[in-house]
Design a protein around this motif. Structure first.
Motif, PDB file in Angstrom:
ATOM      1  N   GLU A  78       0.830  -1.207   0.000  1.00  0.00           N
ATOM      2  CA  GLU A  78       0.000   0.000   0.000  1.00  0.00           C
ATOM      3  C   GLU A  78       0.867   1.261   0.000  1.00  0.00           C
ATOM      4  OE1 GLU A  78      -3.277   0.207  -0.544  1.00  0.00           O
ATOM      5  OE2 GLU A  78      -3.187  -1.959  -0.796  1.00  0.00           O
ATOM      6  N   GLN A  79       1.981   1.221   0.727  1.00  0.00           N
ATOM      7  CA  GLN A  79       2.880   2.380   0.765  1.00  0.00           C
ATOM      8  C   GLN A  79       3.516   2.604  -0.603  1.00  0.00           C
ATOM      9  OE1 GLN A  79       3.427   4.500   3.535  1.00  0.00           O
ATOM     10  NE2 GLN A  79       4.267   5.738   1.906  1.00  0.00           N
ATOM     11  N   ILE A  80       3.892   1.545  -1.275  1.00  0.00           N
ATOM     12  CA  ILE A  80       4.490   1.672  -2.606  1.00  0.00           C
ATOM     13  C   ILE A  80       3.471   2.236  -3.587  1.00  0.00           C
ATOM     14  CG2 ILE A  80       5.415   0.369  -4.567  1.00  0.00           C
ATOM     15  CD1 ILE A  80       6.773  -1.458  -2.478  1.00  0.00           C
ATOM     16  N   LYS A  81       2.222   1.785  -3.497  1.00  0.00           N
ATOM     17  CA  LYS A  81       1.171   2.342  -4.356  1.00  0.00           C
ATOM     18  C   LYS A  81       1.020   3.838  -4.103  1.00  0.00           C
ATOM     19  CE  LYS A  81      -2.711   0.191  -3.954  1.00  0.00           C
ATOM     20  NZ  LYS A  81      -3.897  -0.650  -3.796  1.00  0.00           N
ATOM     21  N   SER A  82       1.056   4.225  -2.853  1.00  0.00           N
ATOM     22  CA  SER A  82       0.956   5.638  -2.500  1.00  0.00           C
ATOM     23  C   SER A  82       2.152   6.422  -3.040  1.00  0.00           C
ATOM     24  CB  SER A  82       0.870   5.788  -0.980  1.00  0.00           C
ATOM     25  OG  SER A  82       0.839   7.130  -0.600  1.00  0.00           O
ATOM     26  N   PHE A  83       3.356   5.846  -2.895  1.00  0.00           N
ATOM     27  CA  PHE A  83       4.559   6.480  -3.442  1.00  0.00           C
ATOM     28  C   PHE A  83       4.417   6.680  -4.953  1.00  0.00           C
ATOM     29  CE2 PHE A  83       8.001   5.031  -0.161  1.00  0.00           C
ATOM     30  CZ  PHE A  83       7.443   5.859   0.787  1.00  0.00           C
ATOM     31  N   GLY A  84       3.950   5.636  -5.637  1.00  0.00           N
ATOM     32  CA  GLY A  84       3.795   5.723  -7.089  1.00  0.00           C
ATOM     33  C   GLY A  84       2.844   6.820  -7.497  1.00  0.00           C
ATOM     34  N   SER A  85       1.723   6.926  -6.801  1.00  0.00           N
ATOM     35  CA  SER A  85       0.748   7.991  -7.101  1.00  0.00           C
ATOM     36  C   SER A  85       1.347   9.362  -6.856  1.00  0.00           C
ATOM     37  CB  SER A  85      -0.504   7.817  -6.233  1.00  0.00           C
ATOM     38  OG  SER A  85      -1.168   6.636  -6.547  1.00  0.00           O
ATOM     39  N   ASP A  86       2.036   9.507  -5.722  1.00  0.00           N
ATOM     40  CA  ASP A  86       2.660  10.798  -5.411  1.00  0.00           C
ATOM     41  C   ASP A  86       3.706  11.171  -6.455  1.00  0.00           C
ATOM     42  OD1 ASP A  86       1.076  10.976  -3.170  1.00  0.00           O
ATOM     43  OD2 ASP A  86       2.692  10.511  -1.741  1.00  0.00           O
ATOM     44  N   LEU A  87       4.546  10.212  -6.843  1.00  0.00           N
ATOM     45  CA  LEU A  87       5.578  10.498  -7.841  1.00  0.00           C
ATOM     46  C   LEU A  87       4.958  10.905  -9.164  1.00  0.00           C
ATOM     47  CD1 LEU A  87       8.090   7.623  -7.056  1.00  0.00           C
ATOM     48  CD2 LEU A  87       8.471  10.082  -6.699  1.00  0.00           C
ATOM     49  N   GLU A  88       3.890  10.221  -9.551  1.00  0.00           N
ATOM     50  CA  GLU A  88       3.197  10.562 -10.789  1.00  0.00           C
ATOM     51  C   GLU A  88       2.632  11.984 -10.717  1.00  0.00           C
ATOM     52  OE1 GLU A  88       0.063   8.328 -13.723  1.00  0.00           O
ATOM     53  OE2 GLU A  88      -0.225   8.093 -11.572  1.00  0.00           O
ATOM     54  N   LEU A  89       2.051  12.353  -9.582  1.00  0.00           N
ATOM     55  CA  LEU A  89       1.512  13.704  -9.422  1.00  0.00           C
ATOM     56  C   LEU A  89       2.609  14.763  -9.424  1.00  0.00           C
ATOM     57  CD1 LEU A  89      -1.264  13.044  -6.765  1.00  0.00           C
ATOM     58  CD2 LEU A  89      -1.591  13.693  -9.160  1.00  0.00           C
ATOM     59  N   PHE A  90       3.739  14.469  -8.787  1.00  0.00           N
ATOM     60  CA  PHE A  90       4.855  15.420  -8.782  1.00  0.00           C
ATOM     61  C   PHE A  90       5.347  15.683 -10.205  1.00  0.00           C
ATOM     62  CE2 PHE A  90       6.184  13.800  -4.304  1.00  0.00           C
ATOM     63  CZ  PHE A  90       5.167  14.529  -3.722  1.00  0.00           C
ATOM     64  N   ALA A  91       5.508  14.611 -10.977  1.00  0.00           N
ATOM     65  CA  ALA A  91       5.962  14.760 -12.364  1.00  0.00           C
ATOM     66  C   ALA A  91       4.927  15.534 -13.178  1.00  0.00           C
ATOM     67  CB  ALA A  91       6.217  13.397 -12.991  1.00  0.00           C
ATOM     68  N   LYS A  92       3.665  15.206 -13.006  1.00  0.00           N
ATOM     69  CA  LYS A  92       2.591  15.889 -13.736  1.00  0.00           C
ATOM     70  C   LYS A  92       2.565  17.373 -13.380  1.00  0.00           C
ATOM     71  CE  LYS A  92      -2.212  15.090 -14.955  1.00  0.00           C
ATOM     72  NZ  LYS A  92      -3.398  14.260 -14.681  1.00  0.00           N
ATOM     73  N   HIS A  93       2.731  17.683 -12.095  1.00  0.00           N
ATOM     74  CA  HIS A  93       2.772  19.073 -11.653  1.00  0.00           C
ATOM     75  C   HIS A  93       3.940  19.819 -12.304  1.00  0.00           C
ATOM     76  CE1 HIS A  93       2.189  22.521  -9.025  1.00  0.00           C
ATOM     77  NE2 HIS A  93       3.488  22.482  -8.756  1.00  0.00           N
ATOM     78  N   GLY A  94       5.044  19.115 -12.507  1.00  0.00           N
ATOM     79  CA  GLY A  94       6.212  19.703 -13.160  1.00  0.00           C
ATOM     80  C   GLY A  94       6.120  19.666 -14.674  1.00  0.00           C
ATOM     81  N   LYS A  95       4.952  19.283 -15.196  1.00  0.00           N
ATOM     82  CA  LYS A  95       4.691  19.221 -16.642  1.00  0.00           C
ATOM     83  C   LYS A  95       5.668  18.276 -17.352  1.00  0.00           C
ATOM     84  CE  LYS A  95       2.613  23.817 -16.851  1.00  0.00           C
ATOM     85  NZ  LYS A  95       2.104  23.789 -15.539  1.00  0.00           N
ATOM     86  N   ARG A  96       5.945  17.142 -16.677  1.00  0.00           N
ATOM     87  CA  ARG A  96       6.819  16.129 -17.241  1.00  0.00           C
ATOM     88  C   ARG A  96       6.068  14.809 -17.343  1.00  0.00           C
ATOM     89  NH1 ARG A  96       9.489  15.328 -13.168  1.00  0.00           N
ATOM     90  NH2 ARG A  96       9.112  17.142 -11.892  1.00  0.00           N
ATOM     91  N   SER A  97       6.486  13.971 -18.281  1.00  0.00           N
ATOM     92  CA  SER A  97       5.868  12.653 -18.416  1.00  0.00           C
ATOM     93  C   SER A  97       6.680  11.582 -17.689  1.00  0.00           C
ATOM     94  CB  SER A  97       5.721  12.275 -19.891  1.00  0.00           C
ATOM     95  OG  SER A  97       6.984  12.230 -20.511  1.00  0.00           O
ATOM     96  N   LYS A  98       7.871  11.922 -17.242  1.00  0.00           N
ATOM     97  CA  LYS A  98       8.738  10.971 -16.541  1.00  0.00           C
ATOM     98  C   LYS A  98       9.053  11.489 -15.146  1.00  0.00           C
ATOM     99  CE  LYS A  98      11.021   9.101 -20.600  1.00  0.00           C
ATOM    100  NZ  LYS A  98      12.291   8.858 -21.265  1.00  0.00           N
ATOM    101  N   VAL A  99       9.155  10.556 -14.212  1.00  0.00           N
ATOM    102  CA  VAL A  99       9.540  10.877 -12.838  1.00  0.00           C
ATOM    103  C   VAL A  99      11.030  11.176 -12.814  1.00  0.00           C
ATOM    104  CG1 VAL A  99       9.777   9.909 -10.517  1.00  0.00           C
ATOM    105  CG2 VAL A  99       7.689   9.489 -11.830  1.00  0.00           C
TER     106      VAL A  99
END
Length: 127
Positions: A78-99
């Motif tokens: 569950e923590q890894i799933k949460s990490f993955g979602s957060d990383l995806e949102l951080f990249a999206k916020h930075g207007k990037r497609s890659k973490v």
């Protein structure tokens, strides 16, 4: 209680952080598995995660009951799933497609122990 009696809290927390660190290094490779269904992929991930954590437990001085080990697997998943979602949102916020490494640093900002391990790893990779 997740840990058997007699294990100090700091030792238990450090062990969980060690598990998370090792699992995160290997987890993204497992995400690339081809599968017929999401449920099958999740099952394979949990089996691999259980195997990794069980190996670390066997190599440590910490003893877990089977129920505690299964609980740790679920908690870690569950923590890894949460990490993955957060990383995806951080990249999206930075207007990037890659973490990026900066996204991972941002994710670990509230966990100094893992952050320090990441920085050491990054320094050794560039040296």
């Amino acid at each position: 209680m997740l840990f058997d009696q007699g294990v100090c809290k700091d030792q238990g927390i450090a062990f969980v952080e060690l598990c998370m660190n090792a699992v995160m290094r290997n987890f993204f490779g497992f995400l690339k598995m081809e599968s017929n269904s999401d449920q099958e992929t999740i099952r394979k991930l949990k089996v691999a995660l259980h195997s990794s954590i069980n190996k670390m437990v066997e190599e440590s001085d910490v003893t877990f009951t089977p129920e505690a080990l299964n609980g740790l697997v679920e908690l870690t998943f569950e923590q890894i799933k949460s990490f993955g979602s957060d990383l995806e949102l951080f990249a999206k916020h930075g207007k990037r497609s890659k973490v990026s490494a900066d996204d991972i640093k941002l994710l670990l900002r509230k966990n100094p122990h893992l952050y320090d391990q990441l920085m050491e790893s990054m320094e050794s990779d560039t040296a």
